[in-house]
Structure formats: C-alpha cells, structure tokens
Write a protein that holds these residues in place. Structure first.
Motif, PDB file in Angstrom:
ATOM      1  N   PHE A 174      -7.551   0.405 -10.109  1.00 60.23           N
ATOM      2  CA  PHE A 174      -7.186   1.676  -9.478  1.00 60.23           C
ATOM      3  C   PHE A 174      -6.603   1.458  -8.087  1.00 60.23           C
ATOM      4  CE2 PHE A 174      -8.310   5.242  -6.711  1.00 60.23           C
ATOM      5  CZ  PHE A 174      -7.629   6.258  -7.356  1.00 60.23           C
ATOM      6  N   PHE A 175      -7.277   0.657  -7.262  1.00 64.06           N
ATOM      7  CA  PHE A 175      -6.810   0.446  -5.897  1.00 64.06           C
ATOM      8  C   PHE A 175      -5.665  -0.571  -5.825  1.00 64.06           C
ATOM      9  CE2 PHE A 175     -11.072   2.146  -4.844  1.00 64.06           C
ATOM     10  CZ  PHE A 175     -10.633   3.219  -4.090  1.00 64.06           C
ATOM     11  N   ASP A 176      -5.722  -1.584  -6.674  1.00 58.33           N
ATOM     12  CA  ASP A 176      -4.670  -2.594  -6.642  1.00 58.33           C
ATOM     13  C   ASP A 176      -3.350  -2.037  -7.159  1.00 58.33           C
ATOM     14  OD1 ASP A 176      -4.019  -5.330  -6.002  1.00 58.33           O
ATOM     15  OD2 ASP A 176      -3.703  -5.609  -8.157  1.00 58.33           O
ATOM     16  N   LYS A 177      -3.422  -1.052  -8.007  1.00 58.40           N
ATOM     17  CA  LYS A 177      -2.218  -0.418  -8.546  1.00 58.40           C
ATOM     18  C   LYS A 177      -1.354   0.162  -7.427  1.00 58.40           C
ATOM     19  CE  LYS A 177      -1.244   3.112 -11.981  1.00 58.40           C
ATOM     20  NZ  LYS A 177      -1.846   4.050 -12.917  1.00 58.40           N
ATOM     21  N   LYS A 178      -1.987   0.725  -6.412  1.00 63.46           N
ATOM     22  CA  LYS A 178      -1.247   1.280  -5.277  1.00 63.46           C
ATOM     23  C   LYS A 178      -0.508   0.179  -4.526  1.00 63.46           C
ATOM     24  CE  LYS A 178      -4.441   5.059  -4.460  1.00 63.46           C
ATOM     25  NZ  LYS A 178      -5.352   5.674  -3.496  1.00 63.46           N
ATOM     26  N   TYR A 179      -1.191  -0.924  -4.304  1.00 63.70           N
ATOM     27  CA  TYR A 179      -0.558  -2.026  -3.574  1.00 63.70           C
ATOM     28  C   TYR A 179       0.586  -2.630  -4.376  1.00 63.70           C
ATOM     29  CZ  TYR A 179       0.216  -6.591  -1.578  1.00 63.70           C
ATOM     30  OH  TYR A 179       0.810  -7.701  -1.050  1.00 63.70           O
ATOM     31  N   VAL A 180       0.350  -2.898  -5.656  1.00 62.70           N
ATOM     32  CA  VAL A 180       1.374  -3.521  -6.497  1.00 62.70           C
ATOM     33  C   VAL A 180       2.606  -2.638  -6.580  1.00 62.70           C
ATOM     34  CG1 VAL A 180       1.883  -4.202  -8.881  1.00 62.70           C
ATOM     35  CG2 VAL A 180      -0.252  -4.909  -7.815  1.00 62.70           C
ATOM     36  N   ARG A 181       2.404  -1.359  -6.708  1.00 63.78           N
ATOM     37  CA  ARG A 181       3.527  -0.425  -6.782  1.00 63.78           C
ATOM     38  C   ARG A 181       4.334  -0.426  -5.485  1.00 63.78           C
ATOM     39  NH1 ARG A 181       1.429   4.951  -9.023  1.00 63.78           N
ATOM     40  NH2 ARG A 181       0.102   4.544  -7.250  1.00 63.78           N
ATOM     41  N   SER A 182       3.652  -0.624  -4.357  1.00 62.60           N
ATOM     42  CA  SER A 182       4.364  -0.570  -3.075  1.00 62.60           C
ATOM     43  C   SER A 182       5.150  -1.841  -2.769  1.00 62.60           C
ATOM     44  CB  SER A 182       3.389  -0.280  -1.935  1.00 62.60           C
ATOM     45  OG  SER A 182       2.553  -1.395  -1.709  1.00 62.60           O
ATOM     46  N   VAL A 183       4.766  -2.988  -3.330  1.00 59.33           N
ATOM     47  CA  VAL A 183       5.450  -4.236  -2.996  1.00 59.33           C
ATOM     48  C   VAL A 183       6.333  -4.783  -4.117  1.00 59.33           C
ATOM     49  CG1 VAL A 183       3.709  -4.931  -1.318  1.00 59.33           C
ATOM     50  CG2 VAL A 183       3.530  -5.707  -3.688  1.00 59.33           C
ATOM     51  N   SER A 184       6.270  -4.197  -5.297  1.00 58.09           N
ATOM     52  CA  SER A 184       7.095  -4.698  -6.399  1.00 58.09           C
ATOM     53  C   SER A 184       7.612  -3.529  -7.226  1.00 58.09           C
ATOM     54  CB  SER A 184       6.284  -5.644  -7.285  1.00 58.09           C
ATOM     55  OG  SER A 184       5.332  -4.933  -8.037  1.00 58.09           O
ATOM     56  N   GLY A 185       8.405  -3.852  -8.201  1.00 55.25           N
ATOM     57  CA  GLY A 185       8.957  -2.820  -9.065  1.00 55.25           C
ATOM     58  C   GLY A 185       8.063  -2.492 -10.246  1.00 55.25           C
TER      59      GLY A 185
END
Length: 124
Positions: free
Chosen positions: A79-90
C-alpha cells in the motif's frame, strides 16, 4: 480551547509519500512464509526444548507472530510502497498484490512484486 492537529512532517525517512523503504515489509512477508513452514515442521523440537506443558503456548505465540507478519506486513508494505513506485517510475502496481494476505498466493505475489519493483525502480 481547541487543540490543533500536529503538523505532518514531510521529507522524513519514513514518510509514506517519499520513503523508498516500504518494500522491506514485503520482503519480511516473503521471508515469513518459509519460517512458518519450518516452524510447523519443527514443532516436535519445540516440545523437546520447553517441555510438554508450555510447548503449545510457545508454539501458538510463534505462529501468531508469523501470521501477523504474513497477513499484515505484505499488504501494508504494498500500500505505501505503491505511492513511492508510482512517483519515481512509470509502473503502477495493481490492486491484485493485496491478495498477499491469502496464503496460497502470498509467496508468488510477494516474489512477483519485488521482482517487478526491481525491474522498474532498481531496488531491492
């Protein structure tokens, strides 16, 4: 007198929006699965170590701790890592990864998530 809410600190290491460490919970989830099976197989050893009377209690506490890791750590980490991954990659991880709490899919889903995250973000 009304109390004001404390301000949310941004930019800290464990801020959900900026932290890149949330994948560690998914890794804990992945590591807890073999531990759970090993504990089930070594249950007789627990009886020999602590005696017949308290072995059930000790085994229950260990299994409960591992179940909490298994059912909570993975989906919360996604849940929390999804936000980070979305912000730094496609790549945007799908909601299907929340099925990690369901035991038959947990190992496959956690390994797939970490592998795809590595391909898109570069960490772990």
């Amino acid at each position: 007198m009304r109390r004001s809410r404390p301000r949310r600190r941004t930019g800290s290491r464990w801020d959900p929006d900026t932290s890149d460490k949330w994948w560690l919970l998914v890794a804990v989830h992945l590591g807890a699965i073999p531990l759970l099976f090993a504990l089930a197989l070594v249950g007789r050893g627990v009886v020999l170590l602590v005696g017949q009377g308290s072995a059930g209690f000790v085994r229950t506490l260990l299994l409960l701790a591992l179940y909490v890791m298994l059912f909570v750590a993975g989906p919360v980490g996604v849940f929390f890592d999804k936000k980070y991954v979305r912000s730094v990659s496609g790549w945007t991880p799908t909601r299907w990864y929340y099925l990690m709490f369901f035991v038959p899919f947990s190992w496959v889903m956690a390994a797939d998530y970490l592998w795809r995250r590595h391909r898109h973000v570069g960490t772990p």
